[in-house]
Design a protein around this motif. Structure first.
Motif, PDB file in Angstrom:
ATOM      1  N   SER A  69       1.000  -1.270   0.497  1.00  0.00           N
ATOM      2  CA  SER A  69      -0.385   0.275  -0.037  1.00  0.00           C
ATOM      3  C   SER A  69       1.206   1.550   0.285  1.00  0.00           C
ATOM      4  CB  SER A  69      -0.854  -0.233   1.410  1.00  0.00           C
ATOM      5  OG  SER A  69      -2.178  -1.324   0.976  1.00  0.00           O
ATOM      6  N   ILE A  70       0.491   2.429  -0.370  1.00  0.00           N
ATOM      7  CA  ILE A  70       0.742   2.910  -0.737  1.00  0.00           C
ATOM      8  C   ILE A  70       0.468   4.537  -0.179  1.00  0.00           C
ATOM      9  CG2 ILE A  70       1.929   5.573  -2.340  1.00  0.00           C
ATOM     10  CD1 ILE A  70       3.599   2.278  -3.025  1.00  0.00           C
ATOM     11  N   TYR A  71       0.639   5.047   0.839  1.00  0.00           N
ATOM     12  CA  TYR A  71       0.039   5.974   1.789  1.00  0.00           C
ATOM     13  C   TYR A  71       0.553   7.162   1.313  1.00  0.00           C
ATOM     14  CZ  TYR A  71      -2.154   2.107   4.345  1.00  0.00           C
ATOM     15  OH  TYR A  71      -3.310   1.379   4.840  1.00  0.00           O
ATOM     16  N   ALA A  72       0.081   9.181   1.623  1.00  0.00           N
ATOM     17  CA  ALA A  72       0.357   9.804   2.007  1.00  0.00           C
ATOM     18  C   ALA A  72      -0.145  10.542   3.296  1.00  0.00           C
ATOM     19  CB  ALA A  72      -0.169  10.787   0.283  1.00  0.00           C
ATOM     20  N   HIS A  73       1.296  11.451   3.343  1.00  0.00           N
ATOM     21  CA  HIS A  73       1.083  11.793   4.895  1.00  0.00           C
ATOM     22  C   HIS A  73       1.549  13.278   4.548  1.00  0.00           C
ATOM     23  CE1 HIS A  73       0.782   7.931   6.378  1.00  0.00           C
ATOM     24  NE2 HIS A  73       1.877   7.769   5.476  1.00  0.00           N
ATOM     25  N   LEU A  74       0.563  14.363   4.641  1.00  0.00           N
ATOM     26  CA  LEU A  74       0.788  15.922   4.904  1.00  0.00           C
ATOM     27  C   LEU A  74       1.227  16.237   6.674  1.00  0.00           C
ATOM     28  CD1 LEU A  74       0.049  18.360   3.151  1.00  0.00           C
ATOM     29  CD2 LEU A  74      -2.110  18.564   4.919  1.00  0.00           C
ATOM     30  N   LEU A  75       2.905  16.471   6.555  1.00  0.00           N
ATOM     31  CA  LEU A  75       3.155  16.802   7.006  1.00  0.00           C
ATOM     32  C   LEU A  75       4.101  18.595   6.616  1.00  0.00           C
ATOM     33  CD1 LEU A  75       5.492  13.970   8.074  1.00  0.00           C
ATOM     34  CD2 LEU A  75       3.415  15.035   9.051  1.00  0.00           C
ATOM     35  N   GLU A  76       3.557  19.605   8.224  1.00  0.00           N
ATOM     36  CA  GLU A  76       4.185  20.775   7.441  1.00  0.00           C
ATOM     37  C   GLU A  76       3.798  20.963   5.868  1.00  0.00           C
ATOM     38  OE1 GLU A  76       8.217  21.030   9.016  1.00  0.00           O
ATOM     39  OE2 GLU A  76       7.251  20.001  10.968  1.00  0.00           O
ATOM     40  N   ARG A  77       2.929  21.490   5.534  1.00  0.00           N
ATOM     41  CA  ARG A  77       2.573  21.409   4.194  1.00  0.00           C
ATOM     42  C   ARG A  77       3.287  20.743   3.365  1.00  0.00           C
ATOM     43  NH1 ARG A  77       4.032  27.288   4.259  1.00  0.00           N
ATOM     44  NH2 ARG A  77       5.074  27.172   5.637  1.00  0.00           N
ATOM     45  N   LYS A  78       3.728  19.760   3.594  1.00  0.00           N
ATOM     46  CA  LYS A  78       4.708  18.855   2.490  1.00  0.00           C
ATOM     47  C   LYS A  78       3.907  17.075   2.431  1.00  0.00           C
ATOM     48  CE  LYS A  78       9.360  17.995   0.664  1.00  0.00           C
ATOM     49  NZ  LYS A  78      10.475  18.162   0.687  1.00  0.00           N
ATOM     50  N   ILE A  79       3.878  17.059   1.138  1.00  0.00           N
ATOM     51  CA  ILE A  79       3.094  15.510   1.181  1.00  0.00           C
ATOM     52  C   ILE A  79       4.513  14.695   0.920  1.00  0.00           C
ATOM     53  CG2 ILE A  79       1.817  13.731  -0.445  1.00  0.00           C
ATOM     54  CD1 ILE A  79       0.678  15.808  -1.817  1.00  0.00           C
ATOM     55  N   GLN A  80       4.125  13.566   2.305  1.00  0.00           N
ATOM     56  CA  GLN A  80       5.170  12.354   2.221  1.00  0.00           C
ATOM     57  C   GLN A  80       4.532  10.660   1.666  1.00  0.00           C
ATOM     58  OE1 GLN A  80       8.194  13.496   3.831  1.00  0.00           O
ATOM     59  NE2 GLN A  80       7.919  15.803   4.122  1.00  0.00           N
ATOM     60  N   PHE A  81       5.474  10.286   1.073  1.00  0.00           N
ATOM     61  CA  PHE A  81       4.855   9.402   0.606  1.00  0.00           C
ATOM     62  C   PHE A  81       5.634   8.024   1.280  1.00  0.00           C
ATOM     63  CE2 PHE A  81       4.829  11.922  -2.805  1.00  0.00           C
ATOM     64  CZ  PHE A  81       3.384  12.288  -2.867  1.00  0.00           C
ATOM     65  N   GLU A  82       4.459   6.967   1.393  1.00  0.00           N
ATOM     66  CA  GLU A  82       5.195   5.705   2.079  1.00  0.00           C
ATOM     67  C   GLU A  82       4.614   4.334   1.414  1.00  0.00           C
ATOM     68  OE1 GLU A  82       4.746   4.399   6.730  1.00  0.00           O
ATOM     69  OE2 GLU A  82       3.139   5.961   6.357  1.00  0.00           O
ATOM     70  N   GLY A 105       6.520  -5.820   6.825  1.00  0.00           N
ATOM     71  CA  GLY A 105       7.524  -4.144   8.022  1.00  0.00           C
ATOM     72  C   GLY A 105       8.213  -3.937   6.054  1.00  0.00           C
ATOM     73  N   ASN A 106       8.635  -4.208   5.719  1.00  0.00           N
ATOM     74  CA  ASN A 106      10.079  -3.952   4.620  1.00  0.00           C
ATOM     75  C   ASN A 106       9.817  -2.509   4.696  1.00  0.00           C
ATOM     76  OD1 ASN A 106      10.984  -6.405   4.220  1.00  0.00           O
ATOM     77  ND2 ASN A 106       8.666  -7.111   2.452  1.00  0.00           N
ATOM     78  N   GLU A 107      11.133  -2.127   4.638  1.00  0.00           N
ATOM     79  CA  GLU A 107      11.597  -0.371   3.989  1.00  0.00           C
ATOM     80  C   GLU A 107      11.567  -0.090   2.747  1.00  0.00           C
ATOM     81  OE1 GLU A 107      14.106   1.472   6.176  1.00  0.00           O
ATOM     82  OE2 GLU A 107      14.462  -0.048   7.823  1.00  0.00           O
ATOM     83  N   TYR A 108      11.049   0.060   2.159  1.00  0.00           N
ATOM     84  CA  TYR A 108      10.942   0.362   0.111  1.00  0.00           C
ATOM     85  C   TYR A 108      11.603   1.967   0.249  1.00  0.00           C
ATOM     86  CZ  TYR A 108       8.213  -4.047   0.241  1.00  0.00           C
ATOM     87  OH  TYR A 108       7.632  -4.735   0.354  1.00  0.00           O
ATOM     88  N   ILE A 109      12.420   2.275  -0.681  1.00  0.00           N
ATOM     89  CA  ILE A 109      12.369   3.450  -1.514  1.00  0.00           C
ATOM     90  C   ILE A 109      11.798   4.218  -2.778  1.00  0.00           C
ATOM     91  CG2 ILE A 109      14.243   4.792  -2.465  1.00  0.00           C
ATOM     92  CD1 ILE A 109      16.189   2.779  -1.769  1.00  0.00           C
ATOM     93  N   LEU A 110      11.523   4.760  -2.316  1.00  0.00           N
ATOM     94  CA  LEU A 110      10.170   5.483  -3.432  1.00  0.00           C
ATOM     95  C   LEU A 110      10.772   7.025  -3.724  1.00  0.00           C
ATOM     96  CD1 LEU A 110       6.612   5.489  -1.349  1.00  0.00           C
ATOM     97  CD2 LEU A 110       7.929   4.065  -2.948  1.00  0.00           C
ATOM     98  N   TYR A 111      11.081   7.293  -5.030  1.00  0.00           N
ATOM     99  CA  TYR A 111      10.877   8.594  -5.361  1.00  0.00           C
ATOM    100  C   TYR A 111       9.783   9.167  -6.817  1.00  0.00           C
ATOM    101  CZ  TYR A 111      13.982  12.137  -7.572  1.00  0.00           C
ATOM    102  OH  TYR A 111      14.080  13.809  -8.668  1.00  0.00           O
ATOM    103  N   PRO A 112       9.563  10.280  -6.200  1.00  0.00           N
ATOM    104  CA  PRO A 112       9.823  10.924  -4.738  1.00  0.00           C
ATOM    105  C   PRO A 112       9.741  10.148  -3.573  1.00  0.00           C
ATOM    106  CG  PRO A 112       7.911  12.016  -6.475  1.00  0.00           C
ATOM    107  CD  PRO A 112       8.042  10.165  -6.542  1.00  0.00           C
ATOM    108  N   SER A 113      10.211  10.777  -2.956  1.00  0.00           N
ATOM    109  CA  SER A 113       9.871  10.371  -1.187  1.00  0.00           C
ATOM    110  C   SER A 113       8.568  11.858  -0.815  1.00  0.00           C
ATOM    111  CB  SER A 113      10.173  10.484  -0.553  1.00  0.00           C
ATOM    112  OG  SER A 113      11.933  11.305  -0.087  1.00  0.00           O
ATOM    113  N   SER A 114       8.732  12.625  -1.316  1.00  0.00           N
ATOM    114  CA  SER A 114       7.765  14.054  -1.001  1.00  0.00           C
ATOM    115  C   SER A 114       7.373  14.386  -2.482  1.00  0.00           C
ATOM    116  CB  SER A 114       8.142  14.695   0.217  1.00  0.00           C
ATOM    117  OG  SER A 114       9.170  15.158  -0.020  1.00  0.00           O
ATOM    118  N   SER A 115       6.725  15.551  -1.806  1.00  0.00           N
ATOM    119  CA  SER A 115       6.361  16.963  -2.757  1.00  0.00           C
ATOM    120  C   SER A 115       5.623  17.574  -2.425  1.00  0.00           C
ATOM    121  CB  SER A 115       5.521  15.520  -3.685  1.00  0.00           C
ATOM    122  OG  SER A 115       5.360  17.073  -4.798  1.00  0.00           O
TER     123      SER A 115
END
Length: 124
Positions: A36-49, A55-65
């Motif tokens: 699942s790909i989530y978007a979180h709004l943190l300090e007016r910036k969207i972080q992708f997870e 519980g694996n760690e994934y690398i996303l590009y872009p990781s934020s926008s």
């Protein structure tokens, strides 16, 4: 014809700061992996997870926008997703085997794009 320039107006409402953007299913994976790909709004910036069952760690590009991603940018994010090899155990690189089946409420044509790609590779 898929509109690769399409941008969702927003991912969030006044009440939400985290949303499920995309669900991926890898039927060719040894484990039938779901991510699942989530978007979180943190300090007016969207972080992708990216989150999976293990519980694996994934690398996303872009990781934020600062803005929602275009359809084209979301395709690049999904196709470029990688398992973080620094935290990898066993054969976890096999999780991303094949071309995923994709669902998204924010990108209505995303599933169609990946369905066509799967058919071109003889996976459906």
């Amino acid at each position: 014809m898929i509109d690769f320039k399409y941008h969702p107006e927003s991912y969030f409402t006044e009440e939400t700061t985290s949303v499920l953007l995309v669900k991926l299913n890898y039927p060719e994976s040894q484990w039938g992996e779901q991510i699942s790909i989530y978007a979180h709004l943190l300090e007016r910036k969207i972080q992708f997870e990216a989150v999976d069952f293990y519980g694996n760690e994934y690398i996303l590009y872009p990781s934020s926008s600062y803005d929602t991603l275009s359809m084209e940018e979301m395709v690049y994010l999904l196709e470029g997703m990688q398992v973080n090899t620094d935290a990898m155990e066993g054969n976890m690189e096999l999780i991303l085997d094949g071309i995923p089946e994709v669902e998204s409420d924010f990108y209505p044509e995303l599933g169609k794009y990946f369905d066509e790609k799967r058919k071109n590779f003889g996976l459906d």
